[in-house]
Write a protein that holds these residues in place. Structure first.
Motif, PDB file in Angstrom:
ATOM      1  N   LEU A 143     -50.192  51.064 -39.118  1.00 37.92           N
ATOM      2  CA  LEU A 143     -51.280  50.829 -40.073  1.00 37.92           C
ATOM      3  C   LEU A 143     -51.053  49.538 -40.855  1.00 37.92           C
ATOM      4  CD1 LEU A 143     -51.856  54.438 -41.501  1.00 37.92           C
ATOM      5  CD2 LEU A 143     -53.343  53.179 -39.937  1.00 37.92           C
ATOM      6  N   LEU A 144     -49.817  49.317 -41.289  1.00 39.80           N
ATOM      7  CA  LEU A 144     -49.504  48.099 -42.048  1.00 39.80           C
ATOM      8  C   LEU A 144     -49.677  46.854 -41.185  1.00 39.80           C
ATOM      9  CD1 LEU A 144     -46.318  49.257 -44.023  1.00 39.80           C
ATOM     10  CD2 LEU A 144     -48.559  48.730 -44.996  1.00 39.80           C
ATOM     11  N   ALA A 145     -49.388  46.975 -39.898  1.00 37.39           N
ATOM     12  CA  ALA A 145     -49.526  45.826 -38.987  1.00 37.39           C
ATOM     13  C   ALA A 145     -50.984  45.545 -38.633  1.00 37.39           C
ATOM     14  CB  ALA A 145     -48.716  46.075 -37.719  1.00 37.39           C
ATOM     15  N   LEU A 146     -51.799  46.603 -38.593  1.00 38.53           N
ATOM     16  CA  LEU A 146     -53.205  46.443 -38.206  1.00 38.53           C
ATOM     17  C   LEU A 146     -54.004  45.600 -39.189  1.00 38.53           C
ATOM     18  CD1 LEU A 146     -54.154  49.997 -36.859  1.00 38.53           C
ATOM     19  CD2 LEU A 146     -53.996  47.872 -35.547  1.00 38.53           C
ATOM     20  N   VAL A 147     -53.561  45.509 -40.441  1.00 36.35           N
ATOM     21  CA  VAL A 147     -54.326  44.736 -41.427  1.00 36.35           C
ATOM     22  C   VAL A 147     -54.376  43.255 -41.070  1.00 36.35           C
ATOM     23  CG1 VAL A 147     -53.779  46.354 -43.290  1.00 36.35           C
ATOM     24  CG2 VAL A 147     -52.345  44.325 -42.973  1.00 36.35           C
ATOM     25  N   PHE A 148     -53.446  42.805 -40.215  1.00 37.20           N
ATOM     26  CA  PHE A 148     -53.408  41.388 -39.844  1.00 37.20           C
ATOM     27  C   PHE A 148     -54.263  41.083 -38.613  1.00 37.20           C
ATOM     28  CE2 PHE A 148     -49.294  42.428 -41.838  1.00 37.20           C
ATOM     29  CZ  PHE A 148     -49.375  41.602 -42.951  1.00 37.20           C
ATOM     30  N   ILE A 149     -54.857  42.114 -38.022  1.00 37.52           N
ATOM     31  CA  ILE A 149     -55.694  41.910 -36.833  1.00 37.52           C
ATOM     32  C   ILE A 149     -57.132  41.659 -37.257  1.00 37.52           C
ATOM     33  CG2 ILE A 149     -56.572  42.960 -34.707  1.00 37.52           C
ATOM     34  CD1 ILE A 149     -54.014  44.549 -34.507  1.00 37.52           C
ATOM     35  N   PRO A 150     -57.700  40.493 -36.918  1.00 34.15           N
ATOM     36  CA  PRO A 150     -59.081  40.185 -37.284  1.00 34.15           C
ATOM     37  C   PRO A 150     -60.054  41.227 -36.734  1.00 34.15           C
ATOM     38  CG  PRO A 150     -57.960  38.230 -36.471  1.00 34.15           C
ATOM     39  CD  PRO A 150     -57.052  39.388 -36.190  1.00 34.15           C
ATOM     40  N   GLY A 151     -60.995  41.607 -37.551  1.00 37.53           N
ATOM     41  CA  GLY A 151     -61.984  42.598 -37.142  1.00 37.53           C
ATOM     42  C   GLY A 151     -61.608  44.008 -37.550  1.00 37.53           C
ATOM     43  N   ILE A 152     -60.303  44.230 -37.737  1.00 32.82           N
ATOM     44  CA  ILE A 152     -59.825  45.539 -38.198  1.00 32.82           C
ATOM     45  C   ILE A 152     -59.342  45.428 -39.641  1.00 32.82           C
ATOM     46  CG2 ILE A 152     -58.166  47.403 -37.837  1.00 32.82           C
ATOM     47  CD1 ILE A 152     -58.138  46.724 -34.898  1.00 32.82           C
ATOM     48  N   GLY A 153     -58.490  44.400 -39.865  1.00 37.07           N
ATOM     49  CA  GLY A 153     -58.042  44.148 -41.231  1.00 37.07           C
ATOM     50  C   GLY A 153     -59.127  43.455 -42.027  1.00 37.07           C
TER      51      GLY A 153
END
Length: 367
Positions: free
Chosen positions: A83-93
């Motif tokens: 979850l913490l890593a997903l914030v850096f993915i464009p479109g999700i974060g």
């Protein structure tokens, strides 16, 4: 009888705080919500949704045997890291004010760092209780330090120094409560303390915030603006406040009035007396949770309840300290009160775990 009384008293305090928080979220946000979203209830609806889910979690977890949480300690860690890593993915974060702290999933917004605090407490309580006989060995501390360090790294990259500090404080508290040696406490405390000025120096905006804290009137239209408006708000409240819904600073003068700086609006509307009563309510809740920790049936329960009590205590202290200009600005919400669905859900879930520990104590005392 005392166990039953404490059970319902804790539940009543939490429900009272969340209900009061919903009222204050509406009061603090109604004008800005109408201005920005054409819906004065925008933040209130989100808060009520979080409270409803949080209430379901609190009730459910109060009946869920907390011992079973230990089996999922690594699952909590893995899910939280994802979850913490997903914030850096464009479109999700989702980025807001230069920070990537939220996930947008299926039309809902989630703040993983709020999940991380409680996932870390569960993991540390489980690991430390399982390894308490080897806790004096530094080798035993490598795993919890690695997990906490990874959480802190991902959060500081968002960036969120305030939550990073909260995670670090919680880790140190849990390790000390778990029985680490004085030598290891010193070894961990000194680098942690040294890291704070280093992190501030590495980012220009943090230095500006520090200078604004030292002299907010040096940049009244810049970094010092929020603190000045917060102090105006608190000062306007006097002893008994201007009355609920009658705040003037909420009319786009005070940034984040419904979230990080909601205590300013509370001070303006219910005054110093009301603020003191609110703080005493938090103190009562924390004392009751500490009692649960001290009387827990086992080491895991004690560390779990103690960690949750510490999160509530440290966030309450830091939030009020920031709002009153006692420490440099950070971005921590006031537990159960500030706008934020993920925050209120996780805190209510934490209370549910503590209530189950209390229920388990009652069962053991009857055997």
């Amino acid at each position: 009888m005392r166990v039953k009384t404490n059970y319902f008293l804790i539940a009543a305090i939490v429900l009272g705080l969340t209900a009061f928080g919903a009222v204050m979220v509406y009061s603090a946000s109604s004008y800005s919500a109408a201005y920005h979203y054409n819906n004065e209830y925008f933040f209130l609806y989100k808060q009520l949704f979080g409270i409803v889910i949080g209430l379901a979690l609190m009730i459910g977890l109060s009946f869920f045997d907390y011992h079973k949480l230990k089996k999922f300690k690594w699952l909590f860690v893995i899910v939280t890291i994802i979850l913490l890593a997903l914030v850096f993915i464009p479109g999700i974060g989702t980025e807001s004010y230069g920070a990537k702290r939220w996930l947008s999933l299926f039309g809902f917004s989630i703040q993983p760092s709020e999940v991380a605090k409680f996932a870390l407490v569960i993991f540390l309580a489980a690991y430390l209780s399982d390894n308490h006989e080897k806790i004096k060995s530094f080798k035993t501390l490598l795993v919890p330090l690695a997990v906490a360090g990874l959480f802190c790294l991902l959060v500081i990259l968002e960036p969120s120094m305030s939550v990073t500090m909260c995670l670090a404080f919680v880790t140190l508290f849990m390790l000390i409560a778990g029985g680490i040696s004085k030598k290891h406490t010193l070894m961990l405390s000194v680098p942690a303390a040294a890291a704070v000025p280093l992190l501030i120096a590495l980012e220009p905006y943090r230095l500006k915030r520090l200078f604004a804290f030292i002299n907010p009137w040096g940049s009244p239209q810049g970094e010092g603006f929020q603190l000045i408006q917060s102090l105006y708000s608190l000062g306007s409240g006097g002893w008994f406040g201007v009355g609920i819904f009658n705040s003037r600073q909420k009319y786009l003068f005070l940034p984040f009035a419904e979230s990080d700086f909601i205590f300013s609006v509370i001070g303006e509307e219910i005054g110093l007396v009301g603020c003191l009563l609110l703080m005493l309510t938090f103190v009562a809740l924390i004392v009751l949770l500490v009692k649960i920790a001290l009387n827990a049936p086992d080491r895991f329960g004690a560390l779990l309840a103690g960690g949750i009590a510490f999160i509530i205590a440290i966030q309450t202290i830091l939030n009020i300290a920031v709002v009153t200009g006692s420490i440099p600005p950070t971005g921590l919400p006031l537990p159960f009160i500030s706008s934020g669905g993920t925050s209120v859900m996780m805190f209510m879930a934490g209370i549910g775990i503590c209530l189950n520990i209390l229920r388990q104590h009652k069962k053991n005392s009857l055997i």
